[in-house]
Design a protein around this motif. Structure first.
Motif, PDB file in Angstrom:
ATOM      1  N   ILE A   1       0.882  -1.176   0.000  1.00  0.00           N
ATOM      2  CA  ILE A   1       0.000   0.000   0.000  1.00  0.00           C
ATOM      3  C   ILE A   1       0.913   1.217   0.000  1.00  0.00           C
ATOM      4  CG2 ILE A   1      -1.836   1.243   1.175  1.00  0.00           C
ATOM      5  CD1 ILE A   1      -2.681  -1.376   2.484  1.00  0.00           C
ATOM      6  N   GLY A   2       0.967   1.909  -1.131  1.00  0.00           N
ATOM      7  CA  GLY A   2       1.906   3.014  -1.260  1.00  0.00           C
ATOM      8  C   GLY A   2       3.321   2.492  -1.188  1.00  0.00           C
ATOM      9  N   ASN A   3       4.114   3.032  -0.273  1.00  0.00           N
ATOM     10  CA  ASN A   3       5.490   2.558  -0.111  1.00  0.00           C
ATOM     11  C   ASN A   3       5.643   1.618   1.078  1.00  0.00           C
ATOM     12  OD1 ASN A   3       5.203   4.311   2.001  1.00  0.00           O
ATOM     13  ND2 ASN A   3       6.918   5.642   1.467  1.00  0.00           N
ATOM     14  N   GLN A   4       4.526   1.128   1.616  1.00  0.00           N
ATOM     15  CA  GLN A   4       4.561   0.230   2.766  1.00  0.00           C
ATOM     16  C   GLN A   4       4.298  -1.214   2.346  1.00  0.00           C
ATOM     17  OE1 GLN A   4       1.647   1.711   5.532  1.00  0.00           O
ATOM     18  NE2 GLN A   4       3.012   3.273   6.345  1.00  0.00           N
ATOM     19  N   LEU A   5       5.041  -2.135   2.955  1.00  0.00           N
ATOM     20  CA  LEU A   5       4.846  -3.556   2.713  1.00  0.00           C
ATOM     21  C   LEU A   5       4.333  -4.207   3.991  1.00  0.00           C
ATOM     22  CD1 LEU A   5       6.526  -2.881   0.193  1.00  0.00           C
ATOM     23  CD2 LEU A   5       7.776  -5.023   0.536  1.00  0.00           C
ATOM     24  N   HIS A   6       3.179  -4.867   3.874  1.00  0.00           N
ATOM     25  CA  HIS A   6       2.572  -5.579   4.995  1.00  0.00           C
ATOM     26  C   HIS A   6       2.642  -7.076   4.701  1.00  0.00           C
ATOM     27  CE1 HIS A   6       0.646  -1.881   6.687  1.00  0.00           C
ATOM     28  NE2 HIS A   6       0.737  -1.504   5.426  1.00  0.00           N
ATOM     29  N   LEU A   7       3.338  -7.832   5.544  1.00  0.00           N
ATOM     30  CA  LEU A   7       3.440  -9.286   5.380  1.00  0.00           C
ATOM     31  C   LEU A   7       2.326  -9.950   6.183  1.00  0.00           C
ATOM     32  CD1 LEU A   7       4.991 -11.789   4.347  1.00  0.00           C
ATOM     33  CD2 LEU A   7       6.354 -11.678   6.457  1.00  0.00           C
ATOM     34  N   ILE A   8       1.526 -10.777   5.501  1.00  0.00           N
ATOM     35  CA  ILE A   8       0.400 -11.451   6.129  1.00  0.00           C
ATOM     36  C   ILE A   8       0.696 -12.944   6.186  1.00  0.00           C
ATOM     37  CG2 ILE A   8      -2.094 -11.813   6.063  1.00  0.00           C
ATOM     38  CD1 ILE A   8      -2.195  -9.375   4.127  1.00  0.00           C
ATOM     39  N   ASP A   9       0.860 -13.450   7.373  1.00  0.00           N
ATOM     40  CA  ASP A   9       1.304 -14.812   7.667  1.00  0.00           C
ATOM     41  C   ASP A   9       2.711 -15.046   7.111  1.00  0.00           C
ATOM     42  OD1 ASP A   9      -0.590 -15.780   9.398  1.00  0.00           O
ATOM     43  OD2 ASP A   9      -1.897 -16.561   7.834  1.00  0.00           O
ATOM     44  N   CYS A  10       3.374 -16.060   7.671  1.00  0.00           N
ATOM     45  CA  CYS A  10       4.794 -16.256   7.363  1.00  0.00           C
ATOM     46  C   CYS A  10       5.139 -17.726   7.516  1.00  0.00           C
ATOM     47  CB  CYS A  10       5.642 -15.381   8.295  1.00  0.00           C
ATOM     48  SG  CYS A  10       7.398 -15.320   7.885  1.00  0.00           S
TER      49      CYS A  10
END
Length: 308
Positions: A28-37
């Motif tokens: 989202i924009g310049n942000q990275l969100h990691l969902i589960d790993c």
């Protein structure tokens, strides 16, 4: 601004040569969100040339290994490569203790601040907010405490029609117009109607991640009209009894959820290793909800920034 989902893993508990454990990156924009790993997530990040040092938040839905066994390794690599930026980690009770034990016995002292947010997986609750988005938990029904996540853009400003703007407007008045207010004098009399000098704002985009769960129709109020819905689809409907016993869903049930919630796009994932060919799962879902796709490794799904 980008609003883009990259799939890193699509397999359920047992991985295969071509399918990895659950992990996704939402940009989202310049942000990275990691969902589960799941196990091997950092290898998948390298495979798709995603810089893990740009990840700002990590969200863990529950403590089954296929959703978090890759976490300690990823955090260790961030540490070894000298990460300095703080990292926010959202997860269920017990995750902080697990990581503390792993790092204690490996003698690891992270080079960056890891900020842990313990989640109440049984309720709908806002867990993160910045100037662009909000993130809420949504309660799943699984064998261990489990939640999903909904990412929503905040309302966007109304574009100004420059040629219709009177020259006397001050900067604060222009800001108020962008956010939908009329301009009035001190006595409350209308000077300038917002609708006369602005356009409708662009659509605020949304993504809902429904992790491992039985079919749960009471989630519908949370999922209404989301742009992109990921819903686990571990089994075909001929194994619905097995799905219910193991607290999972079928492709048909995922499609029924998408149709009832009137979402724009459905993604299916968390496939049982018994299915070498995933086409039947997609076909089953598309019979009910045509705008369905398989969330397989490397797939990218974007939501365009536009008027809806």
């Amino acid at each position: 601004m980008d609003f883009e989902l990259r799939i890193l893993g699509s397999s359920s508990a047992t991985p295969s040569a071509n399918r990895h454990h659950t992990a996704q990156v939402l940009t989202i924009g310049n942000q990275l969100h990691l969902i589960d790993c799941g196990e091997g997530t950092q290898m998948q990040l390298m495979q798709y040339k995603i810089k893990h040092q740009r990840i700002c938040n990590i969200y863990i839905s529950h403590l089954h290994g296929d959703h978090y066994f890759g976490l300690a390794g990823l955090l260790s690599t961030m540490h070894l490569q000298g990460r300095q930026l703080p990292l926010h980690l959202f997860g269920p009770p017990g995750l902080s203790e697990i990581l503390s034990l792993q790092f204690r016995y490996s003698g690891t002292n992270l080079s960056f601040k890891l900020i842990f947010h313990e989640l109440d997986t049984a309720c709908y609750k806002k867990i993160f907010e910045d100037k662009l988005i909000t993130v809420h938990t949504i309660p799943m029904e699984h064998r261990v405490p489990t939640c999903g996540f909904i990412f929503r853009e905040k309302p966007k400003p109304r574009p100004l029609i420059k040629e219709k703007l009177p020259p006397y407007l001050t900067p604060p008045q222009l800001v108020r117009l962008k956010w939908g207010e009329d301009i009035k004098d001190e006595q409350g009399n209308l000077i300038l109607a917002n609708k006369d000098v602005t356009l409708d704002p662009k659509h605020s985009r949304s993504y809902a991640y429904c992790s491992d769960s039985r079919y749960k129709p009471d989630l519908l109020p949370y999922l209404q009209n989301v742009d992109l819905l990921y819903h686990e689809a571990t089994f075909l409907s001929d194994m619905e009894e097995r799905a219910n016993q193991t607290f999972h869903s079928t492709a048909r049930q995922a499609a029924e959820m998408a149709a009832a919630a009137q979402v724009r796009h459905l993604l299916l994932g968390h496939f049982s290793v018994r299915y070498k060919d995933l086409t039947p799962l997609l076909t089953e879902a598309q019979e009910i909800f045509p705008k369905a796709d398989l969330a397989t490794e490397g797939s990218i799904f974007s939501v365009v920034d536009q008027h809806r």
